[in-house]
Design an enzyme around this catalytic site. Structure first.
Site, PDB file in Angstrom:
ATOM      1  N   GLU A  60       0.815  -1.216   0.000  1.00 49.02           N
ATOM      2  CA  GLU A  60       0.000   0.000   0.000  1.00 49.02           C
ATOM      3  C   GLU A  60       0.849   1.267   0.000  1.00 49.02           C
ATOM      4  O   GLU A  60       0.513   2.257  -0.649  1.00 49.02           O
ATOM      5  CB  GLU A  60      -0.969   0.002   1.189  1.00 49.02           C
ATOM      6  CG  GLU A  60      -2.180  -0.918   1.009  1.00 49.02           C
ATOM      7  CD  GLU A  60      -1.838  -2.402   1.120  1.00 49.02           C
ATOM      8  OE1 GLU A  60      -0.762  -2.740   1.652  1.00 49.02           O
ATOM      9  OE2 GLU A  60      -2.655  -3.231   0.666  1.00 49.02           O
ATOM     10  N   HIS A 127     -12.204  -5.295   7.841  1.00 49.87           N
ATOM     11  CA  HIS A 127     -12.769  -5.090   6.501  1.00 49.87           C
ATOM     12  C   HIS A 127     -14.055  -4.273   6.577  1.00 49.87           C
ATOM     13  O   HIS A 127     -14.967  -4.465   5.793  1.00 49.87           O
ATOM     14  CB  HIS A 127     -13.042  -6.435   5.816  1.00 49.87           C
ATOM     15  CG  HIS A 127     -11.812  -7.215   5.493  1.00 49.87           C
ATOM     16  ND1 HIS A 127     -11.094  -7.885   6.446  1.00 49.87           N
ATOM     17  CD2 HIS A 127     -11.150  -7.407   4.327  1.00 49.87           C
ATOM     18  CE1 HIS A 127     -10.052  -8.474   5.879  1.00 49.87           C
ATOM     19  NE2 HIS A 127     -10.062  -8.193   4.594  1.00 49.87           N
TER      20      HIS A 127
END
Ligand SMILES: Cc1ncc(C[n+]2csc(CCOP(=O)(O)OP(=O)(O)O)c2C)c(N)n1
Ligand SMILES: [Mg+2]
Lengths: 324, 416
Positions: A60, A127
């Site tokens: 990321e 999530h």
């Protein structure tokens, strides 16, 4: 014209902007052949090729970093986080490199970071994030969180054309649950402008993203009880549309803020302070907030249900406020 | 060695190294007079790396310096006044006083990306610059620097690996100056040569004597050419020594005296002066001319900086967002038709990734298990790093032809 889902609306925005401007490129994990974890970029590889739909390793910080470098070269990269929770892995790049660039040395960063956010789908603690306030708190970043396919498409186009870094949050609960007919032609929705979704006289409910729909449902039911709620969809959290908020508060004199983000440090607190500073005299009751709990997002359905605000929570708070 | 450099270019290298050093010497004096607002870092003894590497770049190429790369900024066209005013937080500085030190850049003409303090972050950013350049059809190379300590960050690894799989035209110069603040390199990594890491990224690497500006230049030149040819990133490890504390506040008592003595004798400017004399590339008169020019330029720029105002307080509130103050335009050097439909479209009739899925590529016979105790120490197994400081760049991912002699550590003679 057929109604489209939020996923389709977002894909249309990406595709149209990529056609309009060859400087727009996509970068992220599994976004090319696979089309992204939620299939948002499906088909774009076919259309635009490998150079513009760039798959990356699971890195990321590298995704955000590379997007910054591309921005400096005059491109307009759109970076996908597979889940927005993982943007935390690039928090440093976002808050130190991206956000401060224009202020520090006048280097604009015209990039968009987008990804599936929010709970309600039993994604569990890693999530389901609603990370808006980490980034809204960081000077230099814009934060958008739409609630409808129409807005998602129009706002994403504006975000891509904006000269500043924009965090574009996509509520995954809404990805395929709502459909909307979109106009044939080209349109955009401006950043930084809230919208009054429902007119009302007794109190104002401010919300955004999935909680927008919860708030509208509550308003509908409240109407049957004789309570007239005005509902505002923020759409953009940073910059905040203070005008629309204050105009509504001046009209109804009561304010309830509903968000799925956790309570402490959520945007409700910021809005409450802003309203007190600017419209204290207009208030006829204490500003109320309905938010999720100050906990991580739990996994098991009964736990997550308890965590998330629901229609009854909004109605209860609205009733109390209306009676105040 | 460096026959490709003209006499003028040889003298250029001296000019920039000496300018770098004299500029920093003046800043130390300014620091002691409390005219430098923040910290002051020294690149004393490392000038050959900044100057030699940046000198291998062309005007169209991009770079992002770290804090000890003032020399690279000078080579890329920044003026001493930029450095003075940045450190003195003046309104006339490139960032108008909003940031200090080497934290400034120039997107339009010099192609410099401003670093941030967080070590390692520049690697993926410069990889992005390189990839974007390739996409736009520009034949550019992106270069950045990092310290031995900085290579321990996660983002360094993410960035190098990402650059490697993308075959980005990125030159990463690892300045192994033996120290990261007070931490010796041996506590930073358990390997002898940081360039060994290049092998795990499958990229080319070189090890170079960082105090030999010509060797540095040559390695950088090779690396830049390699990148420009599309052969992917290169890592150059330049062995050197940090001759002062981490910053002005740090007396660096943790550095052994013998080490300082060894490296003092390796001073890159002293060595290069001798080289120029022996090679007959200059004489006393020429040297005096260059030195005088440097003093003149520094006098003028220091005066400019000292007489410059601090920024007006209102500036603090301005510039968080671009509100149309910048026009953002990519510089295309290839037809955009190539990247817009229908020409860029791909027929996806099933898909394959080149070289993937062929079973013969999985070299099972080489994967015999080895008892951990029998594994050789990494420095004996390294083979893609060059043991000859003066030799050029070696390819990564070479066939294993057995262990070669480990690279000679410049410290060996003095210490090991
Ligand atoms: C991510 C990060 N952690 C800590 C620091 C604080 N810090 C600044 S410089 C430095 C030492 C860096 O050592 P090295 O990378 O070897 O570079 P050198 O100072 O030797 O040039 C540290 C720890 C930082 N800037 N960034
Ligand atoms: Mg170091």
């Amino acid at each position: 014209m057929a109604a489209v889902t939020m996923v389709e609306a977002i894909r249309q925005a990406l595709s149209e902007e990529m056609e309009r401007d060859p400087a727009v490129v996509l970068i992220g994990e599994d976004i090319s052949v696979y089309g992204g974890a939620f299939k948002v970029t499906e088909g774009l590889l076919n259309k635009f090729g490998w150079e513009r739909v760039i798959d990356t390793p699971i890195s990321e910080s590298a995704i955000i970093g590379a997007a910054v470098g591309m921005s400096y070269m005059g491109l307009r990269p759109v970076a996908e986080m597979q889940f927005i929770d993982f943007l935390a892995c690039a928090f440093n790049q976002m808050t130190n490199f991206v956000a401060k660039s224009h202020y520090r040395w006048g280097a604009p960063v015209p990039m968009v970071v987008r990804g599936p956010s929010g709970g309600g789908v039993h994604g569990g603690p890693f999530h389901s994030a609603n990370p808006e306030m980490y980034y809204a708190h960081t000077p230099g970043l814009k934060v958008v969180y739409p609630s409808t396919p129409y807005d998602a498409k129009g706002l994403l186009k504006s975000a891509i054309r904006d000269n500043n870094p924009v965090l574009f949050l996509e509520h995954k609960f809404l990805y395929r649950r709502i459909k909307e007919e979109l106009p044939e032609g080209e349109y955009t929705v401006p950043l930084g402008k809230a919208i009054v979704r429902r007119e009302g006289a007794d109190l104002t409910i401010i919300s955004y993203a999935a909680m927008m729909h919860t708030s509208l449902e509550a308003a509908e039911k409240l109407a049957a009880e004789g309570i007239s709620a005005e509902v505002i969809d923020l759409r953009t959290l940073m910059p905040l549309d203070k005008e629309t908020i204050l105009a509504s508060v001046k009209k109804t004199s009561k304010l309830l803020i509903v968000h799925e983000d956790t309570r402490t440090g959520g945007i409700a607190g910021e809005i409450a302070a802003m309203v007190c500073e600017n419209a204290f005299e207009d208030l006829d009751g204490p500003i109320q907030r309905v938010t999720s709990l100050d906990t991580p997002v739990p996994y098991s359905p009964p736990l997550e249900e308890r965590f998330l605000p629901g229609v009854p929570d909004v109605m209860r708070a609205a009733r109390e406020l209306a009676q105040y | 060695m460096a026959q490709t450099l003209s006499r003028e270019q040889h003298l250029d290298l001296y000019y920039y190294m000496r300018l770098n050093r004299s500029l920093e010497e003046r800043m130390v004096r300014l620091f002691r007079q409390s005219k430098i607002v923040g910290g002051l870092y020294s690149s004393l003894g490392q000038e050959g790396i900044s100057v030699g590497t940046a000198y291998a770049l062309e005007a169209r190429d991009w770079m992002a310096p770290m804090i000890r790369n003032i020399g690279a900024l000078l080579v890329k066209g920044c003026k001493p006044r930029d450095i003075f005013t940045q450190h003195m937080a003046k309104y006339t500085s490139p960032t108008l006083g909003k940031d200090g030190t080497s934290h400034f850049g120039d997107l339009k003409t010099k192609h410099i990306v401003s670093p941030i303090s967080m070590l390692g972050d520049l690697i993926p950013v410069l990889a992005g610059v390189g990839i974007a350049g390739r996409y736009l059809g520009q034949k550019i190379v992106a270069m950045t620097w990092i310290g031995d300590g900085g290579t321990s960050t996660g983002v360094f690894h993410e960035g190098m690996n990402f650059a490697a799989v993308q075959r980005a035209p990125l030159v990463c110069v690892v300045e192994n100056n033996q120290w990261a603040y007070s931490t010796p390199v041996k506590r930073q990594v358990p390997i002898r040569n940081l360039a060994e890491r290049a092998k795990s990224y499958g990229i080319a690497s070189a090890i170079v004597d960082g105090n030999d500006v010509l060797a540095v230049y040559q390695a950088a030149k090779d690396a830049v050419e390699r990148c420009r040819a599309g052969d992917g990133p290169v890592m150059i490890e330049a062995k050197t020594h940090r001759m002062r504390g981490h910053a002005q506040h740090d007396p660096a008592e943790y550095v052994p005296k013998a080490m300082v003595e060894y490296w003092t004798a390796q001073d890159p400017i002293g060595r290069y002066e001798k080289y120029l004399t022996n090679a007959g590339l200059w004489n006393e008169k020429k040297k005096a001319e260059i030195d005088a020019r440097i003093e003149r330029e520094l006098d003028e720029d220091q005066k400019f900086a000292e007489e410059s105002p601090l920024p007006p307080a209102e500036l603090a509130e301005q510039g968080v967002f671009c509100d149309g103050c910048h026009e953002i335009k990519a510089r295309w050097e290839r037809p955009v038709e190539e990247v817009t439909p229908p020409r860029c479209s791909i027929e996806m009739d099933g898909w394959t990734v080149e070289d993937f899925g062929q079973l013969e590529n999985i070299e099972t016979e080489k994967m015999e298990s080895v008892a951990v105790s029998k594994l050789a120490p990494s420095d004996q197994r390294s083979e893609n790093v060059s043991g000859d400081a003066k030799s050029g760049v070696r390819s990564g991912g070479q066939k294993n032809t057995g262990a070669k002699s480990p690279a000679r550590h410049p410290l060996r003679k003095g210490k090991n």
